[in-house]
Design an enzyme around this catalytic site. Structure first.
Site, PDB file in Angstrom:
ATOM      1  N   ASN A   1      40.309  -7.786  -3.395  1.00  0.00           N
ATOM      2  CA  ASN A   1      40.040  -9.195  -3.677  1.00  0.00           C
ATOM      3  C   ASN A   1      41.108 -10.144  -3.139  1.00  0.00           C
ATOM      4  O   ASN A   1      41.303 -11.243  -3.650  1.00  0.00           O
ATOM      5  CB  ASN A   1      39.783  -9.392  -5.182  1.00  0.00           C
TER       6      ASN A   1
ATOM      7  N   LYS B   1      46.994  -9.393  -0.470  1.00  0.00           N
ATOM      8  CA  LYS B   1      46.743  -7.949  -0.548  1.00  0.00           C
ATOM      9  C   LYS B   1      46.369  -7.346   0.820  1.00  0.00           C
ATOM     10  O   LYS B   1      46.030  -8.068   1.763  1.00  0.00           O
ATOM     11  CB  LYS B   1      45.632  -7.692  -1.565  1.00  0.00           C
TER      12      LYS B   1
ATOM     13  N   TYR C   1      52.005  -2.517 -11.288  1.00  0.00           N
ATOM     14  CA  TYR C   1      50.755  -2.623 -12.053  1.00  0.00           C
ATOM     15  C   TYR C   1      50.761  -1.761 -13.318  1.00  0.00           C
ATOM     16  O   TYR C   1      49.702  -1.419 -13.841  1.00  0.00           O
ATOM     17  CB  TYR C   1      49.572  -2.243 -11.160  1.00  0.00           C
TER      18      TYR C   1
ATOM     19  N   GLU D   1      57.260 -10.652 -12.843  1.00  0.00           N
ATOM     20  CA  GLU D   1      56.735 -10.295 -11.516  1.00  0.00           C
ATOM     21  C   GLU D   1      57.594 -10.881 -10.388  1.00  0.00           C
ATOM     22  O   GLU D   1      57.791 -10.234  -9.361  1.00  0.00           O
ATOM     23  CB  GLU D   1      55.281 -10.752 -11.392  1.00  0.00           C
TER      24      GLU D   1
ATOM     25  N   HIS E   1      46.647 -11.578  -5.478  1.00  0.00           N
ATOM     26  CA  HIS E   1      47.024 -11.412  -6.881  1.00  0.00           C
ATOM     27  C   HIS E   1      47.830 -12.623  -7.288  1.00  0.00           C
ATOM     28  O   HIS E   1      48.608 -13.148  -6.478  1.00  0.00           O
ATOM     29  CB  HIS E   1      47.883 -10.148  -7.074  1.00  0.00           C
TER      30      HIS E   1
ATOM     31  N   ARG F   1      45.709 -19.788 -10.027  1.00  0.00           N
ATOM     32  CA  ARG F   1      44.525 -19.050 -10.475  1.00  0.00           C
ATOM     33  C   ARG F   1      43.239 -19.788 -10.098  1.00  0.00           C
ATOM     34  O   ARG F   1      42.224 -19.181  -9.772  1.00  0.00           O
ATOM     35  CB  ARG F   1      44.609 -18.766 -11.975  1.00  0.00           C
TER      36      ARG F   1
HETATM   37  P1  CMP Z   1      44.838  -8.408  -9.808  1.00  0.00           P
HETATM   38  O1  CMP Z   1      44.916  -9.839 -10.175  1.00  0.00           O
HETATM   39  O2  CMP Z   1      45.709  -7.953  -8.692  1.00  0.00           O
HETATM   40  O3  CMP Z   1      45.174  -7.502 -11.093  1.00  0.00           O
HETATM   41  C1  CMP Z   1      44.659  -6.188 -11.250  1.00  0.00           C
HETATM   42  C2  CMP Z   1      43.667  -5.816 -10.198  1.00  0.00           C
HETATM   43  O4  CMP Z   1      42.875  -4.689 -10.454  1.00  0.00           O
HETATM   44  C3  CMP Z   1      42.683  -6.952 -10.031  1.00  0.00           C
HETATM   45  O5  CMP Z   1      43.308  -8.048  -9.416  1.00  0.00           O
HETATM   46  C4  CMP Z   1      41.575  -6.257  -9.221  1.00  0.00           C
HETATM   47  O6  CMP Z   1      41.769  -6.375  -7.836  1.00  0.00           O
HETATM   48  C5  CMP Z   1      41.754  -4.784  -9.589  1.00  0.00           C
HETATM   49  N1  CMP Z   1      40.553  -4.250 -10.207  1.00  0.00           N
HETATM   50  C6  CMP Z   1      39.829  -3.239  -9.702  1.00  0.00           C
HETATM   51  N2  CMP Z   1      38.803  -2.961 -10.510  1.00  0.00           N
HETATM   52  C7  CMP Z   1      38.870  -3.797 -11.558  1.00  0.00           C
HETATM   53  C8  CMP Z   1      38.091  -3.992 -12.723  1.00  0.00           C
HETATM   54  N3  CMP Z   1      37.013  -3.250 -12.991  1.00  0.00           N
HETATM   55  N4  CMP Z   1      38.462  -4.974 -13.572  1.00  0.00           N
HETATM   56  C9  CMP Z   1      39.548  -5.734 -13.324  1.00  0.00           C
HETATM   57  N5  CMP Z   1      40.348  -5.590 -12.242  1.00  0.00           N
HETATM   58  C10 CMP Z   1      39.999  -4.631 -11.358  1.00  0.00           C
END
Ligand code: CMP
Length: 139
Positions: free
Chosen positions: A113, A10, A50, A127, A116, A86
């Site tokens: 974070n 990311k 998304y 995906e 993904h 994961r």
């Molecule tokens: P990702 O695995 O990319 O899938 C969805 C993303 O939404 C997740 O990682 C987080 O980076 C982002 N995100 C932001 N806020 C939240 C939240 N409250 N709960 C879950 N995902 C969140």
């Protein structure tokens, strides 16, 4: 079984020059990077990727973040690749991520974070085909 999963490094990680360190974690875990490219997503592309989260309160912020700076999209291959990826990523919220995981070491927040990864075989197939054609994946 040998699986493939879609991984995204990311914007918070590309900005901090962490792509090599993150790829090293995948390779050390036995995952092979069988496709990889750097892209700057449009807001529309991020929104489409998304789409499953479109009713969540964080959807707008998530899409804007993912379109803010370049990402690296990749296909990881290996035995149980979806679960293994994961495991290497760690929990979505870095505060809950285990020691040694990518998110524990590099993530800044729940939103920023660093990585993904697909959550199941069906999502992995969707995906992967969102970003790659068959010819671009070289196992
Ligand atoms: P990702 O695995 O990319 O899938 C969805 C993303 O939404 C997740 O990682 C987080 O980076 C982002 N995100 C932001 N806020 C939240 C939240 N409250 N709960 C879950 N995902 C969140």
């Amino acid at each position: 079984a040998i699986e493939r999963t879609l991984s995204i490094i990311k914007p918070d990680a590309t900005r901090r020059n962490l792509t090599g360190k993150i790829n090293a974690k995948f390779e050390e875990a036995g995952l092979r990077i069988v496709a990889q490219k750097r892209l700057h997503l449009s807001l529309e592309q991020a929104g489409k990727f998304y789409e499953v989260h479109k009713d969540r309160p964080f959807y707008g912020e998530l899409c804007e973040f993912m379109a803010s700076e370049p990402v690296v999209v990749q296909v990881l291959e290996g035995e149980g690749a979806i679960a293994k990826n994961r495991e290497v990523m760690g929990a979505t919220n870095p505060a809950n991520a285990a020691d040694g995981t990518i998110r524990k070491e590099f993530a800044l927040s729940m939103g920023e974070n660093s990585v993904h990864g697909s959550d199941a075989p069906e999502t992995a197939a969707v995906e992967i085909s969102f970003f790659f054609s068959g010819l671009e994946i070289v196992g």
